[in-house]
Design a protein around this motif. Structure first.
Motif, PDB file in Angstrom:
ATOM      1  N   PHE A 246      92.745  13.318  56.378  1.00  0.00           N
ATOM      2  CA  PHE A 246      92.844  12.988  54.965  1.00  0.00           C
ATOM      3  C   PHE A 246      93.086  11.492  54.777  1.00  0.00           C
ATOM      4  CE2 PHE A 246      94.493  17.506  54.888  1.00  0.00           C
ATOM      5  CZ  PHE A 246      93.286  18.032  54.423  1.00  0.00           C
ATOM      6  N   PRO A 247      92.641  10.908  53.653  1.00  0.00           N
ATOM      7  CA  PRO A 247      92.737   9.457  53.429  1.00  0.00           C
ATOM      8  C   PRO A 247      94.102   8.825  53.671  1.00  0.00           C
ATOM      9  CG  PRO A 247      91.399  10.458  51.736  1.00  0.00           C
ATOM     10  CD  PRO A 247      91.941  11.592  52.566  1.00  0.00           C
ATOM     11  N   PRO A 248      95.237   9.446  53.310  1.00  0.00           N
ATOM     12  CA  PRO A 248      96.510   8.766  53.545  1.00  0.00           C
ATOM     13  C   PRO A 248      96.813   8.545  55.024  1.00  0.00           C
ATOM     14  CG  PRO A 248      96.777  10.531  51.957  1.00  0.00           C
ATOM     15  CD  PRO A 248      95.423  10.698  52.571  1.00  0.00           C
ATOM     16  N   GLY A 249      96.215   9.345  55.889  1.00  0.00           N
ATOM     17  CA  GLY A 249      96.510   9.253  57.311  1.00  0.00           C
ATOM     18  C   GLY A 249      95.726   8.145  57.988  1.00  0.00           C
ATOM     19  N   PRO A 250      96.030   7.862  59.261  1.00  0.00           N
ATOM     20  CA  PRO A 250      95.332   6.804  59.988  1.00  0.00           C
ATOM     21  C   PRO A 250      93.887   7.197  60.297  1.00  0.00           C
ATOM     22  CG  PRO A 250      96.791   8.023  61.457  1.00  0.00           C
ATOM     23  CD  PRO A 250      97.076   8.518  60.073  1.00  0.00           C
TER      24      PRO A 250
END
Length: 410
Positions: free
Chosen positions: A174-178
């Protein structure tokens, strides 16, 4: 390819070697989708609570690939039936899960086009699956003492395991992750884009504590049942794809030629899906594009019923294959409509897709062997189902139009 390998294996003694009788083959096809019912919604709920969908989805893929290889060593109908059910149980995690993953990266007006590329893999699997099966079934009969249809399950199963392992390193999270393939600035931009897209529709990030309330809300939402029923009718009307090699074989060619002839309609179908989905995104319109695709299937069925002429029959298969994009546009419409929050969207995709899968469970019984080679009764049923899907989609659109009119009046 795991969905359709049984139909190809049928051309080389799969039914006879496992002692299938009557409608047992139809039940075998259906069992895959029964497994889907149990997994799709819970799996998408799990996705809202984990940070590594790449590992989760890829692990499920490797496991169902392993089970596919075991079908190749089954000795009776009930072993194959049980294994195919378990394949569906695990495979059900991927389609709604990948669709939800895409919805976390792309805005609503971008989603249909990207989803078309994702679902284009279905077209490619039909193309290469048919070519792949034709080679295996034509060249590997008796190799190491195994029938060619067994090798089909062995090879495709092992390939699925390999792709699943590679997916752990390829699929994004998901986008928040690296993400190694994005800079920190690009990641921030991805997150900002989704926050802008969700403005006025609730927070962009999933809220695990609300997952149960989201599910309860979806179960009691009549719109979910309405559009889910439309999706079920749509899926059932597209059931020809489960028996595509069988339908091509009605033209009288050998099993190898029949499998080779399966490829061209799906090549054109893949191109059509991308063009229609792109236009749907550009015009912000879903209903008309869904109706257009279903109209092609209705036309194809009418042509198929009209004659057994080989040219016309093959043309009807081309038209039927183009209608696959209706499922893409309809699922994108569902995601756009129930996009208030990430968890709500995850539940909506899983739950409504589960309702839609009921159509796939029943669809194998539409194509009964005794109705061949014309399958006119099957075509009539599919025309009726496609027509019902169009009517239900129209009702859904009118409801949304009324909501928009009420909002504008305020």
């Amino acid at each position: 390819m795991d969905r359709h390998n049984a139909a190809a294996a049928r051309l080389r003694g799969f039914e006879e070697d496992l002692g299938m009788k009557g409608r047992q083959f139809n039940t075998l096809i259906s069992s895959l989708y029964i497994g889907y019912l149990f997994t799709q919604t819970p799996s998408n709920l799990i996705l809202t609570r984990i940070a590594k969908p790449s590992v989760y989805l890829s692990s499920c893929m490797s496991l169902w690939g392993l089970l596919t290889t075991l079908i190749g060593i089954s000795t009776n109908y009930y072993q194959a039936l049980s294994l195919r059910f378990l394949v569906g149980f695990l495979e059900a995690t991927f389609y709604p899960g990948a669709f939800y993953l895409l919805s976390r990266w792309y805005k609503r007006e971008e989603l249909g086009y990207r989803t078309a590329f994702f679902t284009a893999a279905i077209g490619f699997s039909n193309v290469f699956g048919s070519l792949f099966a034709s080679v295996i079934l034509a060249t590997m009969e008796g190799f190491l003492g195994y029938a060619a249809w067994r090798w089909l399950f062995f090879v495709e199963g092992y390939l699925t395991v390999l792709v699943g392992i590679c997916g752990m390193f390829i699929l994004p999270d998901f986008p928040p992750g690296p993400a190694n393939w994005l800079t920190s600035a690009e990641l921030s931009l991805a997150r900002k884009r989704m926050e802008e897209d969700s403005r006025g529709h609730g927070p962009a990030e999933p809220k695990p504590s609300d997952s149960f309330s989201d599910l309860l809300s979806m179960i009691t939402d009549w719109r979910a049942w309405l559009i889910g029923t439309a999706l079920a009718c749509c899926n059932a009307s597209l059931s020809f794809n489960l028996f595509f090699p069988t339908l091509v074989a009605t033209m009288g060619y050998s099993p190898t030629i029949s499998l080779l002839l399966c490829a061209p309609p799906w090549i054109v179908s893949t191109i059509t899906a991308v063009i229609v989905a792109r236009h749907s995104d550009a015009t912000h319109e879903r209903f008309g594009h869904t109706v257009f695709a279903l109209s092609m299937s209705i036309t194809g069925y009418i042509l198929a019923m009209s004659t057994m002429n080989i040219t016309v029959r093959y043309l009807s298969l081309f038209l039927l294959a183009q209608s696959q994009v209706s499922n893409v546009v309809l699922l994108t419409w569902i995601s756009n409509t129930f996009a208030r929050s990430s968890s709500k969207r995850a539940v909506a995709i899983g739950f409504i897709n589960s309702i839609g899968m009921s159509g796939s469970i029943l669809s194998p019984y539409i194509w009964v062997s005794s109705w061949g080679p014309t399958y006119n009764s099957s075509c009539r049923i599919c025309i009726a189902l496609a027509s019902i899907a169009v009517i239900l989609c129209w009702v859904f659109r009118r409801h949304l139009e009324r909501l928009n009119e009420a909002a504008e009046a305020e």
